[in-house]
Structure formats: structure tokens, C-alpha cells
Design an enzyme around this catalytic site. Sequence first.
Site, PDB file in Angstrom:
ATOM      1  N   THR A   1      -9.579  -2.112  -1.537  1.00  0.00           N
ATOM      2  CA  THR A   1      -8.834  -2.883  -0.534  1.00  0.00           C
ATOM      3  C   THR A   1      -7.337  -2.922  -0.832  1.00  0.00           C
ATOM      4  O   THR A   1      -6.875  -2.494  -1.877  1.00  0.00           O
ATOM      5  CB  THR A   1      -9.389  -4.319  -0.444  1.00  0.00           C
ATOM      6  OG1 THR A   1      -9.471  -4.878  -1.768  1.00  0.00           O
ATOM      7  CG2 THR A   1     -10.769  -4.333   0.170  1.00  0.00           C
ATOM      8  N   ASP A   2      -6.582  -3.474   0.129  1.00  0.00           N
ATOM      9  CA  ASP A   2      -5.119  -3.549   0.031  1.00  0.00           C
ATOM     10  C   ASP A   2      -4.655  -4.931  -0.420  1.00  0.00           C
ATOM     11  O   ASP A   2      -3.562  -5.374  -0.049  1.00  0.00           O
ATOM     12  CB  ASP A   2      -4.486  -3.224   1.392  1.00  0.00           C
ATOM     13  CG  ASP A   2      -5.018  -1.925   1.964  1.00  0.00           C
ATOM     14  OD1 ASP A   2      -5.015  -0.931   1.232  1.00  0.00           O
ATOM     15  OD2 ASP A   2      -5.439  -1.906   3.129  1.00  0.00           O
TER      16      ASP A   2
ATOM     17  N   SER B   1      -1.130  -9.406  -1.621  1.00  0.00           N
ATOM     18  CA  SER B   1      -1.230  -8.510  -0.472  1.00  0.00           C
ATOM     19  C   SER B   1      -0.361  -7.306  -0.761  1.00  0.00           C
ATOM     20  O   SER B   1       0.844  -7.429  -0.963  1.00  0.00           O
ATOM     21  CB  SER B   1      -0.755  -9.196   0.819  1.00  0.00           C
ATOM     22  OG  SER B   1      -0.688  -8.254   1.872  1.00  0.00           O
ATOM     23  N   ARG B   2      -0.982  -6.122  -0.795  1.00  0.00           N
ATOM     24  CA  ARG B   2      -0.233  -4.928  -1.161  1.00  0.00           C
ATOM     25  C   ARG B   2       0.582  -4.384   0.009  1.00  0.00           C
ATOM     26  O   ARG B   2       1.314  -3.425  -0.149  1.00  0.00           O
ATOM     27  CB  ARG B   2      -1.182  -3.862  -1.713  1.00  0.00           C
ATOM     28  CG  ARG B   2      -1.859  -4.322  -2.991  1.00  0.00           C
ATOM     29  CD  ARG B   2      -2.663  -3.234  -3.674  1.00  0.00           C
ATOM     30  NE  ARG B   2      -3.334  -3.790  -4.855  1.00  0.00           N
ATOM     31  CZ  ARG B   2      -4.581  -4.197  -4.887  1.00  0.00           C
ATOM     32  NH1 ARG B   2      -5.316  -4.113  -3.805  1.00  0.00           N
ATOM     33  NH2 ARG B   2      -5.111  -4.696  -5.977  1.00  0.00           N
ATOM     34  N   VAL B   3       0.428  -4.964   1.190  1.00  0.00           N
ATOM     35  CA  VAL B   3       1.290  -4.607   2.320  1.00  0.00           C
ATOM     36  C   VAL B   3       2.520  -5.500   2.319  1.00  0.00           C
ATOM     37  O   VAL B   3       3.632  -5.063   2.597  1.00  0.00           O
ATOM     38  CB  VAL B   3       0.513  -4.716   3.648  1.00  0.00           C
ATOM     39  CG1 VAL B   3       1.430  -4.487   4.834  1.00  0.00           C
ATOM     40  CG2 VAL B   3      -0.626  -3.705   3.667  1.00  0.00           C
TER      41      VAL B   3
END
Length: 572
Positions: free
Chosen positions: A410-411, A436-438
Amino acid sequence: MSKEAVLYSNTPPSEAQKQKFTEFLNRQYGDCTFQWQKQDLPEGSFRLQVDSQVYDWSAEGRLLQLKDLLAGLKAKEGEIIPLLRDTVKNWTPQALAHEEGMVLTVGDGIATVSGLENATYGEILLFSSGIRGMAQDLRHGEIGCILFGDDQEITAGSLVRRTGKTAGIPVGPGFLGRVVDALGSPIDGKGDIDTTEYRPIENPAPSIIDRQPVDTPLDTGILAIDSMFPIGRGQRELIIGDRQTGKTAIALDTILNQKGKDVICIYVAIGQKASSVAQLVHNLKMKGAMDYTIVVNAPASDSAPLQYIAPYAGCALGEYFMDQGKDVLIVYDDLSKHAIAYRSLSLLLERAPGREAYPGDVFYLHSRLLERSAHLSEERGGGSMTALPIVETQAGDVSAYIPTNIISITDGQIFLESDLFFAGQRPAVNVGLSVSRVGGDAQTKAMKKAAGAIRLDLAQYREMEVFTQFASDLDDATKSQLYYGQGLMEMLKQDQYHPYRQYEQVIILVVVLSHLFQTVSIGQTRQVMEQLLDHFHQEYPELEERIETTGLLSDEDREQIVTIAEQYLRKR
């Protein structure tokens, strides 16, 4: 080398019939002979078997031919009756071969089948009792098949035939507002779903060329998430924590917050109690969210095969809408139980167990599911599918096998902590372990500007709280910093079914991060903030509308919010 065929019938064939069968076999296979065997078939019926190929001249075989023909018909509304009449009138039974095998063993939702030499992985197999199954394990000389029905209706020696179709589910807009099982059949008592489209449950994930960056927010309405761990459309954000820590509540609030935002929501319940899912559906109806939501339910009472295919079925439904350029939110609740169902199947299929008895391909089980979530390129229509998988941990152990697998797919993850939950901090989001990698790419400029240094402030508060919990003599600056941090934590508390609009979140963040609540007691913080939001809503609707529609927060708007809040707090 000549082939040997077997002709089954109730009575021996006549000389004329023998001649016709010999001519047919020589035409199909070259040099081929046959021998007759008695079988209890209706008078005048014949079954001819060459290796695993079966030519069925019985009434049952002809009926199956007609069923297959009718199943492939497609007609516009109002044309189905004439089309059926013409098809039946002009239909001529033919000597069509189908591959037929025999059940060797059956039990626990698994059947072992021999004779289907050309069956492929994931192909649907049809048993003589009408039960369908899926080829799951291809071995030399036999196939392990998972069953989508009651295995009591299948016995050793039963016949099974190939269909040539992969496992799929009907799709279409008629599913909106409905509760269906893992096979797409309605279970809400509202009648059949009118749809003619069919989509395979297993589908390749979009390629890199077919994707575009995640840059549009998918607002959850939860302040702690939208301000620090924003989720974008097309992202995969894991919700992880122990049981009863509010994981499903976060997913449910996110679904409720999509009302009026043109986002289609799909909730997949895997291995949940039927009563829990019924309560969730009731809540969605009461809040008016079922109009844009589909619930796929494979409860704990369902067999392991149905729990195994449920998330793929939900994903296929989501892909149908995504390919039409729409935005989709899909919740998998939860993938821990999905992995357990797959482990049960694998052990029954006699696959080698690995770590924690899971099979070696358990990582691929979830990666091929979650990789199908994407923000498609404009050439592909620009649709998106956002995934919120849920995983249950044991005593907060995020380093266990399944959690680490899904974290790596997951991101980002939202980690819910039991200690915070029982201390009254709800939602119990652990700011240190969540990520959150975004990140800011999935935030509006207004939210990004308003959130500012909230994570840094919370980190400083947590560190200071640890060092000062045993101290008795604190200076005023430290006391002020602790009070400010406590106020921040209090502000991040939020009732269930009470998502915030974007402008409300912006106002809360601007006011609190400006240290304006230092004069308000901790116990009254949330009450005063609700009153302040009502004040903004009644007196300054144009300011709220400007933030909501433009997604921007100008310096003038920020100063206006601070000034209004100062005046309001001074008067109270």
C-alpha cells in the site's frame, strides 16, 4: 496409432447406427474404433467418449447445448422475446464435444477432479448437480477445484465438465444501492438485478503507461486524517489496528463523506458477522449513503471459497465504473480474514505451508488485488479506484506476516492504537506510526496551508509529555506548550457519523494552530469549537463557500478567520 472410443447407451446400437458412429469418428479423428458399454440412459440417447472429449446425444446434453446458446444471447430492451423465438425455432442440435471429467474426492468445499486435461487455472467447472466450481490447483492427472455451493450435493464419481469461461461477476449500474454475495447474486430481498454485462473477477492491473499521478483529494471528513495523512483518488491506504479500535468506523465515515461528490463506494465484508453487516447497511440507509454504495457480503457463515473470491468480485465491480471515467472508493474489510480463508483452501488443496502455515503465494494474493487500484490516464478515461484495505493486528503487532505484506503493497497506513482508543482519543490515530506516501499531493492548497506544522507540534508535545510526566516543577513556557498540545489532541477527537466539510477543517486548523484556544479549558474545547463553526456558518457563508469551491486559502481569508475567532472568543 488408432484411437479407442467408448459408446454409452441403454441398448446396443444397430448396424446402421454403428456405421454412422464409425464414419463420424473417422471424420473427426482419422483411424478410430469404438466399443459399446451399457449405461442407464433414456431410450435413444447416446454418449460417445474419446479420451476426455464427450459427444452427448442425450436429451440432457441437447438441453445443455440450448442453455449455452441462450446464455450467449444479447438483445436490446423489448427485443428479447422475438430473439428467443427465432433462436429456438432455428436451433439444430449438433454433435459438439465438451471435455468431461469425474470427481475423485469431495469435502470441505474442495473437489478433486480427474480427466479434464485441458482445463485452465481459474476456469469455471460445472458439476452434474448444477454446482459451479473453479479450477484452483492444476496437477498431473487431476485438478483441485474450489466449490461455490453446497458440497453435499456432489459425490465421488459425479461428472464434471469444462465451461471454457473464467470466473466472473455480472456488473452494471443496477448494483448501486444493493447488497450482493460474492457471486453477484442479490441477498437484500429486493429482487433480481437487471444487467447484461459480465466481467472476470481476476483482471490484470493497469500498466504504468495507463496511469497518471495521484493528485486529487479523496476527503474522508476526518480531521486527523485529512490534515496529516491525506488520501488521494487512486491511492491505497491501509487501515490497521487491533479489533474494536474503530477501523470500520473510519471506512464508514469516509463513505458517508462522499455524499454529493460523485464517488461510487463499494464495501466488501469478508468473514464478518452477518448482524454487523446488517447494522452497517442500516446505518448507510439512514444517512442516505446507499444510493451510491454497493455492499458485497461474504459473511463468516459462507464457505472459504466464497470468502476468497469476494474482494476480487468487489474489485471487478469497481473496475466497471472506473473504466467509465468515474471515481470509485472500495473498502476491503478485512484482508486478515481473507488471508485466513485462502490459507484454509491451500491446506485443503495440500499445498506446502510456509510461515504461519500460509502458502508461499499469499503476498501475490493481495498484491494482485490492490495493484488494480489506480488513477487512470486521460486516454483511458481518467477514472480512479481508491482502496482502503483493513487489517486486524494482534496486540498491536504490525510486524506480523500479513500486516507487513500489505504495508509493503500500500501507499501508506493509518494505525489505530488500542491505548489511545480506551483513553477516549477517538479516532485513535497514532500520529507517529501512520503515514501517507502520497502526502501533500493529495491535499488542496487550502488544507496544505491550514495544516502547516500540526504534525511537528504534535510530535513535540508527545516528546515533552514523556519527559515531564514525572516532573513536579515546570516553567511557564513548558506548561503552555503542554496545554497547547492537549488542546490539539482534544481538537482531533471526532464523533462517528460526523465528518467535517473541507472549509470546517480549514477553519479549525487555522484557529487552533494560531494558539487562540489557550484561554479555553480543555474540557470545553470541542464544545466551543462547534459553537464557533456555527457562528461562521451563520455570519460568514461566503467565506466558507469560497474555501470549499476554490480549494484555496488566501492570506486575507486566513487573517479574517483569526480576527473573527478572536472577537468571538473575547465575547463569550
